[in-house]
Design an enzyme around this catalytic site. Sequence first.
Site, PDB file in Angstrom:
ATOM      1  N   ARG A 148     -14.576  17.981   4.359  1.00 44.65           N
ATOM      2  CA  ARG A 148     -14.451  17.190   3.148  1.00 44.65           C
ATOM      3  C   ARG A 148     -13.168  16.353   3.128  1.00 44.65           C
ATOM      4  O   ARG A 148     -13.188  15.168   2.771  1.00 44.65           O
ATOM      5  CB  ARG A 148     -14.482  18.096   1.915  1.00 44.65           C
ATOM      6  CG  ARG A 148     -14.460  17.376   0.577  1.00 44.65           C
ATOM      7  CD  ARG A 148     -15.744  16.604   0.347  1.00 44.65           C
ATOM      8  NE  ARG A 148     -15.682  15.213   0.774  1.00 44.65           N
ATOM      9  CZ  ARG A 148     -16.753  14.481   1.047  1.00 44.65           C
ATOM     10  NH1 ARG A 148     -17.968  15.010   0.983  1.00 44.65           N
ATOM     11  NH2 ARG A 148     -16.639  13.228   1.414  1.00 44.65           N
ATOM     12  N   GLU A 162       7.407 -15.008 -10.288  1.00 40.43           N
ATOM     13  CA  GLU A 162       6.090 -15.216 -10.883  1.00 40.43           C
ATOM     14  C   GLU A 162       6.177 -16.324 -11.929  1.00 40.43           C
ATOM     15  O   GLU A 162       7.071 -16.308 -12.776  1.00 40.43           O
ATOM     16  CB  GLU A 162       5.604 -13.919 -11.534  1.00 40.43           C
ATOM     17  CG  GLU A 162       4.260 -14.033 -12.231  1.00 40.43           C
ATOM     18  CD  GLU A 162       3.864 -12.719 -12.898  1.00 40.43           C
ATOM     19  OE1 GLU A 162       3.288 -11.869 -12.203  1.00 40.43           O
ATOM     20  OE2 GLU A 162       4.144 -12.563 -14.097  1.00 40.43           O
ATOM     21  N   LYS A 220      -0.478  -1.779  -6.144  1.00 40.06           N
ATOM     22  CA  LYS A 220      -1.447  -1.045  -6.964  1.00 40.06           C
ATOM     23  C   LYS A 220      -2.247  -0.118  -6.061  1.00 40.06           C
ATOM     24  O   LYS A 220      -3.422  -0.335  -5.761  1.00 40.06           O
ATOM     25  CB  LYS A 220      -2.361  -2.022  -7.700  1.00 40.06           C
ATOM     26  CG  LYS A 220      -1.605  -2.906  -8.696  1.00 40.06           C
ATOM     27  CD  LYS A 220      -2.511  -3.953  -9.323  1.00 40.06           C
ATOM     28  CE  LYS A 220      -1.718  -4.854 -10.264  1.00 40.06           C
ATOM     29  NZ  LYS A 220      -2.552  -5.924 -10.839  1.00 40.06           N
ATOM     30  N   ASP A 269       0.436 -17.046 -11.337  1.00 40.94           N
ATOM     31  CA  ASP A 269      -0.197 -15.935 -12.044  1.00 40.94           C
ATOM     32  C   ASP A 269      -1.373 -16.390 -12.910  1.00 40.94           C
ATOM     33  O   ASP A 269      -1.201 -17.188 -13.837  1.00 40.94           O
ATOM     34  CB  ASP A 269       0.842 -15.231 -12.923  1.00 40.94           C
ATOM     35  CG  ASP A 269       0.263 -14.032 -13.652  1.00 40.94           C
ATOM     36  OD1 ASP A 269      -0.460 -13.239 -13.026  1.00 40.94           O
ATOM     37  OD2 ASP A 269       0.517 -13.900 -14.863  1.00 40.94           O
ATOM     38  N   LYS A 274       8.962 -10.661 -12.005  1.00 40.38           N
ATOM     39  CA  LYS A 274       7.710 -10.869 -12.724  1.00 40.38           C
ATOM     40  C   LYS A 274       8.023 -11.294 -14.163  1.00 40.38           C
ATOM     41  O   LYS A 274       9.180 -11.416 -14.556  1.00 40.38           O
ATOM     42  CB  LYS A 274       6.870  -9.597 -12.663  1.00 40.38           C
ATOM     43  CG  LYS A 274       6.616  -9.121 -11.224  1.00 40.38           C
ATOM     44  CD  LYS A 274       5.427  -8.198 -11.125  1.00 40.38           C
ATOM     45  CE  LYS A 274       4.148  -8.953 -11.346  1.00 40.38           C
ATOM     46  NZ  LYS A 274       2.943  -8.189 -10.960  1.00 40.38           N
TER      47      LYS A 274
END
Length: 279
Positions: A99, A196, A134, A217, A166
């Site tokens: 597994r 950004e 992410k 963005d 950002k």
Amino acid sequence: MLLPEFYVDDVIKRALEEDINYIDLATDLLISEEDTSVAEFVSKADGVLAGIDCALRTFTFVDSSVKCEIFIHDGEKVKKGDVIAKVEGKTRSILKAERTSLNILQHMSGVATATNRLVDACVGTKASIVDTRKTLPGLRALEKYAVTAGGGRNHRFNLSDAAMLKDNHIDAYGSITGAVSALKSKIGHMAKIEVEVRNKEELLEALNCKCDVIMLDNMTPEEMTECVKITDGRAVLEASGNVTIDNVAAVAASGVDIISVGAITHSVKAFDISLKIKK
């Protein structure tokens, strides 16, 4: 496999501890210690393989006497019904590692397959598909490796790799110009700065600051095309935000250099692979 063995072993060890604890009730009480088997990894879909070395390492981590043979390698395309690899050894060891091995292989191959679909959609343009931060906690290196197996490239691995300003950084500091100027006075000469931007006005401000990379963005392909013309090669342009297989070709056609896609790691579908013991 480019990943260091100590990193892979740490992932496998944590996964096995989570899965087995101290005894496998079914396997240890049902299968004799002397019993041996041969099992094959079989693809149940079409896609791109990634993680086979990691998957097979799970078996030798459990039992060093297990023998493994690879028929299809990372980065190669697989079709439904293909035999990817074979393991041979004690049946107990194969069942205990099954597994965890499949979890790694299915997830990494899912990342590679999703990446490859986007890469293929951008053929004929200069745009590269890259990942983001992410990622699933503890699996970043595995996932970023899988992106490269699918034909993509890696963005920064962590916050120490490069400085990305950002929207929240800029809003908190007050302005793009002020933030970049303050950062340049402190940052090392080896580190790059990415900013950004959300519109043409912010793009012009970032260009005046001589940033290395500018992220566009959540812009439309038409807006990106205009930004490419304005930039005229003065900075690397990265497109980001809601990029999918349906719109990636249009984004790439805008002329941007980089297209970053978080979904290829955070929302990827596991690739369908099974492990079957040969009777």
